[in-house]
Scaffold this active site. Structure first.
Site, PDB file in Angstrom:
ATOM      1  CG  ASP A  45      -1.706   1.244   1.419  1.00  0.00           C
ATOM      2  OD1 ASP A  45      -1.936   1.943   0.415  1.00  0.00           O
ATOM      3  OD2 ASP A  45      -2.097   1.538   2.565  1.00  0.00           O
ATOM      4  CG  ASP A  49      -6.028   3.052   0.589  1.00  0.00           C
ATOM      5  OD1 ASP A  49      -5.109   2.209   0.700  1.00  0.00           O
ATOM      6  OD2 ASP A  49      -6.695   3.190  -0.462  1.00  0.00           O
ATOM      7  CG  ASP A  53      -1.487   1.551  -3.726  1.00  0.00           C
ATOM      8  OD1 ASP A  53      -0.287   1.345  -3.985  1.00  0.00           O
ATOM      9  OD2 ASP A  53      -1.861   2.235  -2.746  1.00  0.00           O
ATOM     10  CG  ASP A 122      -6.895 -13.020 -12.617  1.00  0.00           C
ATOM     11  OD1 ASP A 122      -7.533 -13.817 -13.326  1.00  0.00           O
ATOM     12  OD2 ASP A 122      -6.503 -13.288 -11.469  1.00  0.00           O
ATOM     13  CG  ASP A 230     -11.605 -16.457 -12.349  1.00  0.00           C
ATOM     14  OD1 ASP A 230     -10.820 -16.846 -11.475  1.00  0.00           O
ATOM     15  OD2 ASP A 230     -12.836 -16.387 -12.190  1.00  0.00           O
ATOM     16  CD  GLU A 289      -9.496 -20.467 -11.503  1.00  0.00           C
ATOM     17  OE1 GLU A 289      -9.344 -20.570 -10.274  1.00  0.00           O
ATOM     18  OE2 GLU A 289     -10.322 -19.695 -12.015  1.00  0.00           O
ATOM     19  CG  HIS A 361      -6.601 -15.625  -5.902  1.00  0.00           C
ATOM     20  ND1 HIS A 361      -6.027 -16.193  -7.021  1.00  0.00           N
ATOM     21  CD2 HIS A 361      -7.930 -15.544  -6.162  1.00  0.00           C
ATOM     22  CE1 HIS A 361      -6.966 -16.443  -7.913  1.00  0.00           C
ATOM     23  NE2 HIS A 361      -8.119 -16.060  -7.428  1.00  0.00           N
ATOM     24  CG  ASP A 362      -9.403 -18.794  -5.417  1.00  0.00           C
ATOM     25  OD1 ASP A 362      -9.836 -17.800  -4.799  1.00  0.00           O
ATOM     26  OD2 ASP A 362      -9.609 -18.976  -6.631  1.00  0.00           O
TER      27      ASP A 362
END
Length: 598
Positions: A45, A49, A53, A122, A230, A289, A361-362
């Site tokens: 970041d 915030d 990013d 992605d 995806d 994927e 990420h899953d």
């Protein structure tokens, strides 16, 4: 085993950023490449915030270049209501303000290319956000010109819209509940295989495909180097949308036969290749994927002669510790893992290509899942798992923090979770009588949020991820497990990953060699060979905390071989009392040996 000039033990590494790279020796450059996945929300970041990013990523590019990776895969940064953390896209041709601007993206892309790396976006085109203008228009009227861009159906015959069981089919959503939602403005239902805020696009409509292709060309023209697509094998659906079989006493049927690798999937991907990728040379990377994909289908998807995709992501090996669903956690049997990965190695050996991964990420953190994340064995088991994976045939993927040996997080209560899948599962499971604490234990083990805690850069407040309040809590073990410490420690998980990446770049047997599984029935030792021309490699990994002999064929010859990579210091044969010249593995040990064969 004997010492040699090729030993890379992790004890010394004078220049951590000086790693050799393979020359451009083939059109399929990605066969000896390594991909690094960035989950932007949790990476770095720059503005305080609490959300990562693009400027934060730009500030860490030298770290990624120093690791030696070739490709960065960027999870979605498009505008999104963030119902599913960006996998619900409301505008395909812009950047969500929480991540920055298109100018920031262009700066990131330039920085990636300047360091000799590539950037893959992605792409989520099975569904959009329900706030995408396409869907807003589609739901505006049954007569809308975009009505057929999504799957709209009336209530089941004989039922009234809105009553239980009135959904057009009995399909269940991947995120719990039915796969159909009634539009409050009318009596029709729309299909969503995931969240109700993620309506499925109707790829039977050629206008949908043309719009997707135009968007993809726009990003390629901007300079991106390909796409990770995806759930791309779900885009073709049987237009009849038949009911699926009901398993057990649950309320929903399994509709997967109608949408996993559906009737027109190969046609759609070949069309995409012609319309988007053809004529752009061999610099791009396309990754699909594909939940539920078979080896036979994967061979078709990745056969270069068919011009569909370069490689697939399959999920068999990360489902081996699932019982009745992913939150029914079972112990991993190493023989099952070897059987699954070995079958995929054999199945795509002559045609097609594998993606190699433990984490994304899953998935929960692999060192907590298949290794030992205790203080004693975390580094050993993380480096063992890395060694075993990276020496398979295929393209390895590293998920952010994997190269540090990041672990699952100690979630204290349901309030610590952010993932829609996890929260929905808890609600449904408790409502149907499951013990709340048992459900929480399953979430702690398998929730996607384990992968989404912030990247651990240093031992300071919030792990150096942000100066604000992070959107999800930082793992408290960041005080010991962080990039700053790892880069300075030549024995760290980070430097072991660097050695594995370097080995792939310079040793053709790693990317091109044949694969032979050994010790198929051993529940503790994972061993295999890779052979390319006159070079043969032996890879051994110990999935236990015991010291064990390694009963592979031709032990005396292998004991004299060169050591290319190891996660213990060498030379040290016989230290466990096994006679000199025997092969042994200590707790969570891994090594790669090389010999010349006739």
């Amino acid at each position: 085993m004997t010492s040699s000039a090729h030993v890379r033990t992790g004890d010394t590494d004078p220049n951590p950023y000086a790693l050799p790279h393979a020359s451009e020796h083939q059109a399929r450059w990605w066969e000896d490449a390594v991909v690094y996945q960035i989950y932007p929300r949790s990476f770095a970041d720059s503005d305080g915030d609490g959300i990562g990013d693009l400027r934060g990523i730009i500030g860490r590019l030298d770290y990624l270049a120093g690791l030696g990776v070739d490709v960065l895969w960027l999870s979605p940064v498009y505008p999104s209501p963030q119902d599913d953390n960006g996998y619900d896209i409301s505008d395909y041709q812009d950047i969500d303000p929480v991540f920055g601007t298109l100018a920031d993206f262009d700066d990131l892309l330039a920085g990636v290319h300047a360091r000799g790396m590539k950037l893959v976006m992605d792409l989520v085109v099975n569904h959009t956000s329900d706030e995408h203008p396409w869907f807003t228009e589609s739901r505006s009227s049954p007569d809308s010109p975009k009505r057929d861009w999504y799957w709209w159906r009336p209530a089941r015959p004989g039922t009234a819209p809105g009553e239980p069981g009135a959904e057009p089919t009995n399909w269940g959503s991947f995120f719990s509940g039915p796969a159909w939602t009634r539009d409050p403005a009318g009596d029709a239902y729309y299909l969503h295989l995931f969240s109700p805020k993620q309506p499925d696009l109707n790829w039977e409509n050629p206008e949908v495909r043309q719009a997707v292709h135009a968007m993809m060309r726009w990003w390629l023209d901007r300079g991106v180097d390909g796409f990770r697509m995806d759930v791309i094998n779900l885009v073709s659906k049987d237009p009849a949308l038949p009911d699926g079989p009901v398993n057990g006493d649950g309320p929903y049927g399994d509709g997967s036969a109608a949408y996993i690798c559906g009737p027109r999937i190969h046609e759609f991907l070949q069309e995409m290749h012609r319309e988007v990728f053809a004529g752009r040379g061999g610099r791009l990377l396309t990754v699909g994927e594909m939940p539920g994909v078979t080896i036979e289908d994967a061979r078709l998807f990745t056969d270069p002669a068919r011009a569909e995709l370069d490689m697939v992501f399959q999920f068999e090996h990360v489902g081996l510790d699932h019982g009745d669903g992913k939150f029914d956690v079972r112990p991993l049997r190493l023989t099952d893992l070897k059987a699954t990965l070995g079958r995929w190695q054999r199945g795509l050996n002559s045609t097609g290509w594998n993606s190699l991964y433990w984490n994304n990420h899953d998935q929960p953190r692999v060192v907590s899942r298949f290794g030992d994340d205790s203080e004693e064995y975390r580094v050993r088991s993380a480096t063992m798992l890395a060694t075993v994976l990276h020496l398979h045939r295929g393209t390895p993927y590293i998920y952010q923090g994997e190269e540090l040996g990041m672990t699952n997080a100690p979630f204290a209560s349901l309030e610590d979770f952010r993932d829609i899948e996890s929260v929905n599962h808890h609600t449904q499971a408790v409502a149907t009588g499951s013990d709340p604490e048992a459900v929480l234990d399953a979430l702690r083990a398998m929730s996607r949020d384990n992968a989404r805690t912030p990247m651990q850069w240093d031992a300071g407040e919030h792990a150096g991820f942000t100066t604000g309040t992070p959107w999800i809590p930082v793992n408290p073990n960041h005080r010991g497990i962080n990039a700053e410490n790892a880069v300075l420690d030549p024995r760290s998980v980070y430097h072991h990953y660097r050695r594995l990446i370097a080995l792939r770049h310079i040793e053709p047997a790693v990317s091109q060699g044949d694969f032979t599984m050994l010790l198929d029935d051993d529940e503790r030792i994972y061993a295999f060979t890779r052979r390319h021309r006159s070079t043969e490699l032996l890879v051994v990994g110990n999935f236990s905390a015991e010291t064990l002999p390694v009963p592979v064929p031709d032990v005396p010859a292998w004991a004299r071989a060169d050591i290319l990579v190891a996660n213990y210091p060498y030379p040290s044969p016989g230290t466990s009392g096994i006679p000199e010249g025997a092969l042994v593995v200590r707790p969570w040990e891994a090594y790669v040996l090389r010999r010349t064969v006739g």
